[in-house]
Write a protein that holds these residues in place. Structure first.
Motif, PDB file in Angstrom:
ATOM      1  N   LEU A 184       0.834  -1.209   0.000  1.00  0.00           N
ATOM      2  CA  LEU A 184       0.000   0.000   0.000  1.00  0.00           C
ATOM      3  C   LEU A 184       0.868   1.258   0.000  1.00  0.00           C
ATOM      4  O   LEU A 184       0.627   2.193  -0.772  1.00  0.00           O
ATOM      5  CB  LEU A 184      -0.924  -0.003   1.213  1.00  0.00           C
ATOM      6  N   ASN A 185       1.889   1.286   0.840  1.00  0.00           N
ATOM      7  CA  ASN A 185       2.769   2.464   0.924  1.00  0.00           C
ATOM      8  C   ASN A 185       3.501   2.706  -0.394  1.00  0.00           C
ATOM      9  O   ASN A 185       3.661   3.853  -0.824  1.00  0.00           O
ATOM     10  CB  ASN A 185       3.776   2.293   2.061  1.00  0.00           C
ATOM     11  N   ARG A 186       3.930   1.611  -1.036  1.00  0.00           N
ATOM     12  CA  ARG A 186       4.647   1.771  -2.301  1.00  0.00           C
ATOM     13  C   ARG A 186       3.711   2.295  -3.393  1.00  0.00           C
ATOM     14  O   ARG A 186       4.119   3.097  -4.232  1.00  0.00           O
ATOM     15  CB  ARG A 186       5.256   0.440  -2.750  1.00  0.00           C
ATOM     16  N   LYS A 187       2.475   1.869  -3.395  1.00  0.00           N
ATOM     17  CA  LYS A 187       1.515   2.371  -4.379  1.00  0.00           C
ATOM     18  C   LYS A 187       1.223   3.848  -4.153  1.00  0.00           C
ATOM     19  O   LYS A 187       1.108   4.632  -5.109  1.00  0.00           O
ATOM     20  CB  LYS A 187       0.217   1.556  -4.312  1.00  0.00           C
ATOM     21  N   MET A 188       1.104   4.225  -2.891  1.00  0.00           N
ATOM     22  CA  MET A 188       0.880   5.643  -2.577  1.00  0.00           C
ATOM     23  C   MET A 188       2.089   6.477  -2.988  1.00  0.00           C
ATOM     24  O   MET A 188       1.954   7.581  -3.520  1.00  0.00           O
ATOM     25  CB  MET A 188       0.611   5.814  -1.084  1.00  0.00           C
ATOM     26  N   GLU A 189       3.283   5.933  -2.768  1.00  0.00           N
ATOM     27  CA  GLU A 189       4.508   6.626  -3.179  1.00  0.00           C
ATOM     28  C   GLU A 189       4.575   6.768  -4.692  1.00  0.00           C
ATOM     29  O   GLU A 189       5.035   7.799  -5.211  1.00  0.00           O
ATOM     30  CB  GLU A 189       5.728   5.873  -2.661  1.00  0.00           C
ATOM     31  N   MET A 190       4.108   5.734  -5.402  1.00  0.00           N
ATOM     32  CA  MET A 190       4.131   5.768  -6.859  1.00  0.00           C
ATOM     33  C   MET A 190       3.247   6.898  -7.386  1.00  0.00           C
ATOM     34  O   MET A 190       3.630   7.626  -8.319  1.00  0.00           O
ATOM     35  CB  MET A 190       3.652   4.424  -7.413  1.00  0.00           C
ATOM     36  N   ILE A 191       2.071   7.059  -6.783  1.00  0.00           N
ATOM     37  CA  ILE A 191       1.191   8.156  -7.184  1.00  0.00           C
ATOM     38  C   ILE A 191       1.853   9.497  -6.910  1.00  0.00           C
ATOM     39  O   ILE A 191       1.774  10.424  -7.729  1.00  0.00           O
ATOM     40  CB  ILE A 191      -0.163   8.053  -6.442  1.00  0.00           C
ATOM     41  N   SER A 192       2.547   9.613  -5.782  1.00  0.00           N
ATOM     42  CA  SER A 192       3.239  10.865  -5.441  1.00  0.00           C
ATOM     43  C   SER A 192       4.374  11.152  -6.414  1.00  0.00           C
ATOM     44  O   SER A 192       4.610  12.304  -6.794  1.00  0.00           O
ATOM     45  CB  SER A 192       3.776  10.787  -4.008  1.00  0.00           C
ATOM     46  N   ILE A 193       5.084  10.110  -6.838  1.00  0.00           N
ATOM     47  CA  ILE A 193       6.187  10.298  -7.791  1.00  0.00           C
ATOM     48  C   ILE A 193       5.651  10.823  -9.115  1.00  0.00           C
ATOM     49  O   ILE A 193       6.214  11.737  -9.720  1.00  0.00           O
ATOM     50  CB  ILE A 193       6.954   8.979  -7.997  1.00  0.00           C
ATOM     51  N   GLU A 194       4.548  10.225  -9.594  1.00  0.00           N
ATOM     52  CA  GLU A 194       3.954  10.701 -10.846  1.00  0.00           C
ATOM     53  C   GLU A 194       3.530  12.161 -10.723  1.00  0.00           C
ATOM     54  O   GLU A 194       3.689  12.949 -11.665  1.00  0.00           O
ATOM     55  CB  GLU A 194       2.757   9.824 -11.210  1.00  0.00           C
ATOM     56  N   ASN A 195       3.000  12.520  -9.566  1.00  0.00           N
ATOM     57  CA  ASN A 195       2.618  13.921  -9.330  1.00  0.00           C
ATOM     58  C   ASN A 195       3.844  14.819  -9.294  1.00  0.00           C
ATOM     59  O   ASN A 195       3.832  15.930  -9.842  1.00  0.00           O
ATOM     60  CB  ASN A 195       1.844  14.025  -8.022  1.00  0.00           C
ATOM     61  N   ASP A 196       4.913  14.349  -8.660  1.00  0.00           N
ATOM     62  CA  ASP A 196       6.153  15.141  -8.587  1.00  0.00           C
ATOM     63  C   ASP A 196       6.733  15.382  -9.982  1.00  0.00           C
ATOM     64  O   ASP A 196       7.278  16.455 -10.258  1.00  0.00           O
ATOM     65  CB  ASP A 196       7.185  14.438  -7.709  1.00  0.00           C
ATOM     66  N   ILE A 197       6.618  14.378 -10.850  1.00  0.00           N
ATOM     67  CA  ILE A 197       7.122  14.532 -12.221  1.00  0.00           C
ATOM     68  C   ILE A 197       6.336  15.614 -12.952  1.00  0.00           C
ATOM     69  O   ILE A 197       6.903  16.504 -13.595  1.00  0.00           O
ATOM     70  CB  ILE A 197       7.053  13.202 -12.989  1.00  0.00           C
ATOM     71  N   LEU A 198       5.003  15.543 -12.851  1.00  0.00           N
ATOM     72  CA  LEU A 198       4.169  16.550 -13.503  1.00  0.00           C
ATOM     73  C   LEU A 198       4.448  17.941 -12.953  1.00  0.00           C
ATOM     74  O   LEU A 198       4.562  18.923 -13.704  1.00  0.00           O
ATOM     75  CB  LEU A 198       2.690  16.201 -13.322  1.00  0.00           C
ATOM     76  N   ASN A 199       4.567  18.052 -11.637  1.00  0.00           N
ATOM     77  CA  ASN A 199       4.845  19.360 -11.035  1.00  0.00           C
ATOM     78  C   ASN A 199       6.223  19.871 -11.428  1.00  0.00           C
ATOM     79  O   ASN A 199       6.441  21.087 -11.532  1.00  0.00           O
ATOM     80  CB  ASN A 199       4.725  19.282  -9.508  1.00  0.00           C
ATOM     81  N   SER A 200       7.154  18.962 -11.672  1.00  0.00           N
ATOM     82  CA  SER A 200       8.483  19.378 -12.145  1.00  0.00           C
ATOM     83  C   SER A 200       8.398  19.958 -13.552  1.00  0.00           C
ATOM     84  O   SER A 200       9.084  20.931 -13.877  1.00  0.00           O
ATOM     85  CB  SER A 200       9.451  18.186 -12.129  1.00  0.00           C
ATOM     86  N   TYR A 201       7.545  19.364 -14.398  1.00  0.00           N
ATOM     87  CA  TYR A 201       7.332  19.940 -15.728  1.00  0.00           C
ATOM     88  C   TYR A 201       6.744  21.355 -15.608  1.00  0.00           C
ATOM     89  O   TYR A 201       7.150  22.274 -16.316  1.00  0.00           O
ATOM     90  CB  TYR A 201       6.388  19.063 -16.539  1.00  0.00           C
ATOM     91  N   VAL A 202       5.773  21.484 -14.714  1.00  0.00           N
ATOM     92  CA  VAL A 202       5.167  22.807 -14.487  1.00  0.00           C
ATOM     93  C   VAL A 202       6.223  23.796 -14.021  1.00  0.00           C
ATOM     94  O   VAL A 202       6.306  24.934 -14.514  1.00  0.00           O
ATOM     95  CB  VAL A 202       4.027  22.703 -13.452  1.00  0.00           C
ATOM     96  N   ASN A 203       7.039  23.381 -13.065  1.00  0.00           N
ATOM     97  CA  ASN A 203       8.090  24.260 -12.543  1.00  0.00           C
ATOM     98  C   ASN A 203       9.126  24.595 -13.609  1.00  0.00           C
ATOM     99  O   ASN A 203       9.721  25.683 -13.587  1.00  0.00           O
ATOM    100  CB  ASN A 203       8.764  23.614 -11.335  1.00  0.00           C
ATOM    101  N   LEU A 204       9.333  23.674 -14.551  1.00  0.00           N
ATOM    102  CA  LEU A 204      10.269  23.940 -15.638  1.00  0.00           C
ATOM    103  C   LEU A 204       9.744  25.063 -16.534  1.00  0.00           C
ATOM    104  O   LEU A 204      10.480  25.981 -16.895  1.00  0.00           O
ATOM    105  CB  LEU A 204      10.509  22.671 -16.458  1.00  0.00           C
ATOM    106  N   TYR A 205       8.463  24.973 -16.893  1.00  0.00           N
ATOM    107  CA  TYR A 205       7.883  26.043 -17.704  1.00  0.00           C
ATOM    108  C   TYR A 205       7.922  27.375 -16.955  1.00  0.00           C
ATOM    109  O   TYR A 205       8.161  28.427 -17.546  1.00  0.00           O
ATOM    110  CB  TYR A 205       6.454  25.686 -18.098  1.00  0.00           C
ATOM    111  N   LYS A 206       7.710  27.317 -15.664  1.00  0.00           N
ATOM    112  CA  LYS A 206       7.796  28.536 -14.852  1.00  0.00           C
ATOM    113  C   LYS A 206       9.218  29.088 -14.876  1.00  0.00           C
ATOM    114  O   LYS A 206       9.433  30.291 -15.051  1.00  0.00           O
ATOM    115  CB  LYS A 206       7.364  28.228 -13.417  1.00  0.00           C
ATOM    116  N   ALA A 207      10.199  28.204 -14.687  1.00  0.00           N
ATOM    117  CA  ALA A 207      11.599  28.638 -14.666  1.00  0.00           C
ATOM    118  C   ALA A 207      12.060  29.175 -16.011  1.00  0.00           C
ATOM    119  O   ALA A 207      12.939  30.043 -16.067  1.00  0.00           O
ATOM    120  CB  ALA A 207      12.503  27.473 -14.228  1.00  0.00           C
ATOM    121  N   LEU A 208      11.461  28.667 -17.095  1.00  0.00           N
ATOM    122  CA  LEU A 208      11.815  29.149 -18.427  1.00  0.00           C
ATOM    123  C   LEU A 208      11.085  30.432 -18.788  1.00  0.00           C
ATOM    124  O   LEU A 208      11.304  30.994 -19.864  1.00  0.00           O
ATOM    125  CB  LEU A 208      11.511  28.064 -19.467  1.00  0.00           C
ATOM    126  N   GLY A 209      10.227  30.906 -17.909  1.00  0.00           N
ATOM    127  CA  GLY A 209       9.492  32.139 -18.200  1.00  0.00           C
ATOM    128  C   GLY A 209       8.340  31.892 -19.130  1.00  0.00           C
ATOM    129  O   GLY A 209       8.002  32.756 -19.956  1.00  0.00           O
TER     130      GLY A 209
END
Length: 461
Positions: free
Chosen positions: A430-455
């Motif tokens: 259960l914990n690993r599945k919850m972590e997997m969902i968080s990792i996928e979210n972190d990846i998406l948020n990193s893309y968002v932060n990249l667009y932010k950092a690029l202006g």
């Protein structure tokens, strides 16, 4: 001689300027950036980049944020304020013309005029003009300051919009993530309830101890407590997103945030280059502040020299209203005022020094903004790379844990292991599945932060 006089007149009209020549040197930047991850797509950062996630509900939320966010509205007003200030400074370059009219009636004391009491009437109408000759470039430098401040306000608004939109998208993805995690927990709770009911029957038939039953119940209650905490966090995220969207208090309480149920997995990276990164609005704003500080030096140095103003008036005045239009009633005046600083005990000198130091600070801040911009992109690109590697490892870990759980259940059924080992393996999975969902979210948020950092979206109005 005639040519010399004409040259002097042109020079007088054009004036001179003490604003230093400005050269802004960009710190050394890398030739390539995209080789940090090796993953590059073809997405223009100056467009509505959030639409690459193909989520209509997200698009609607972002549109609502752009239209209604209070901080964006304040930034828009600050742009208008800077434009109004620019208009004032521009008007100072031109003469001030005023029209005036007046009428008065007065008496003179008999003590002043012993023969009779005098009644005096006065009617007048005319125009006056005043003009400060910008011979030393002070007014032009002040306008230059205003222009730079106006441009900086536009770039500040763009920076704010990028930040607000990015925050909204991040929160949206966090909401989707929490919903997915709650769904997973709900499924496990259903499984735990079935397990608990089964163990309860075993206990009632004397097949297991009360200790085993309590352990099963504790696992069920713990899962339910986690869901309660997650739902609380979910509601807080929703209210935060409602606030970013500029919703009124009534809507915050009554209008829900609609989201998708799944996170997008594959997202293309934008084309990345040092040239594009230097177009970030916060970097442009820093450049405008450098220009503004440089113009302030010209304003300060101009105070060393005489301030020359011209004044004039023209009109008609008469004791009789009927005579006001007579040619004999006209009057005029023409004059000039020269103000020259004689002794100021170092005020101008220190004012110039202050302006020069302010320029050095502005240049240092500009270089700091550039450094920070490239560091942000470097860190985010590496974060995306490592998160993707982590995702691959986590997928393998989940697959192995599913096999381990299945084996442990078979072993328990034949009495080779205790129920506690099965519950422990179930909890790990259960914990690993919850972590997997968080990792996928972190990846998406990193893309968002990249667009932010690029202006990203820096061509917004």
């Amino acid at each position: 001689m005639k040519q010399y006089i004409i040259t002097l007149i042109i020079a007088f009209i054009a004036g001179c300027s003490f604003t230093p020549k400005l050269e802004i040197n960009t710190p050394p930047v890398p030739d390539k950036i995209d080789n940090v991850t090796g993953v590059v797509g073809e997405v223009d950062i100056n467009t509505e980049w959030w639409k690459i996630f193909n989520d209509e509900k997200l698009n609607k939320i972002v549109d609502e944020v752009i239209q209604n966010n209070r901080d964006i509205k304040s930034a828009t007003l600050r742009v208008s304020l800077a434009l109004a200030n620019l208009g004032i400074e521009d008007a100072n370059l031109y003469p001030s013309v005023n029209i005036n009219a007046g009428v008065s009636r007065s008496s003179v004391s008999k003590e002043v005029s012993p023969y009779r009491e005098m009644i005096l009437n006065n009617y007048n109408i005319g125009a006056s003009v005043s003009y400060e000759i910008d011979f030393w470039g002070k007014l032009r430098a002040q306008k230059g300051v205003a222009v730079s401040q106006y441009n900086a306000s536009i770039y500040d608004k763009q920076t704010l919009m990028i930040s607000v939109v990015s925050s909204a998208v991040n929160i949206y993805f966090n909401i989707v993530t929490l919903k997915k995690q709650i769904d997973v927990m709900d499924k496990y709770i259903s499984m735990y309830e079935e397990t608990y009911n089964y163990r309860k029957k075993q206990y009632e038939n004397g097949l297991i101890s009360d200790y085993t039953l309590k352990q099963t119940e504790v696992q069920l209650l713990n899962a339910k407590a986690q869901v309660v905490s997650m739902k609380q966090s979910l509601e807080q995220l929703k209210s935060s997103l409602s606030l970013l969207a500029g919703r009124n208090p009534k809507d915050i309480f009554e209008k829900d945030i609609s989201t998708t149920n799944e996170l997008m997995v594959e997202v293309r990276l934008p084309i990345i280059s040092s040239k594009a990164l230097l177009e970030r609005p916060d970097i442009k704003a820093a450049i405008e502040r450098v220009k503004s500080s440089n113009f302030n030096i010209g304003t300060a140095k101009a105070l060393y020299y005489p301030n020359i103003s011209l004044t004039g008036s023209l009109g008609f005045a008469s004791n009789e209203l009927g005579n006001l239009a007579q040619s004999s009633a006209n009057f005029w005046s023409l004059g000039s005022v020269i103000y020259f600083p004689l002794l100021d005990f170092g005020r101008i000198k220190n004012s110039v020094k202050k302006s020069e130091i302010s320029l050095d600070i502005a240049i240092n801040e500009y270089e700091k903004v550039v450094q920070n911009a490239f560091k942000e992109v470097y860190d985010i690109l590496n974060s995306i790379r490592f998160l993707n590697e982590k995702k691959e490892v986590k997928l393998k870990e989940i697959k192995n844990l599913e096999e381990v759980l299945a084996i442990s259940k078979r072993y328990y059924d034949v009495g080779r292991i205790s129920i506690f080992e099965v519950l422990e393996n179930d909890r790990y999975l259960l914990n690993r599945k919850m972590e997997m969902i968080s990792i996928e979210n972190d990846i998406l948020n990193s893309y968002v932060n990249l667009y932010k950092a690029l202006g990203g979206f820096n061509n917004s109005n």
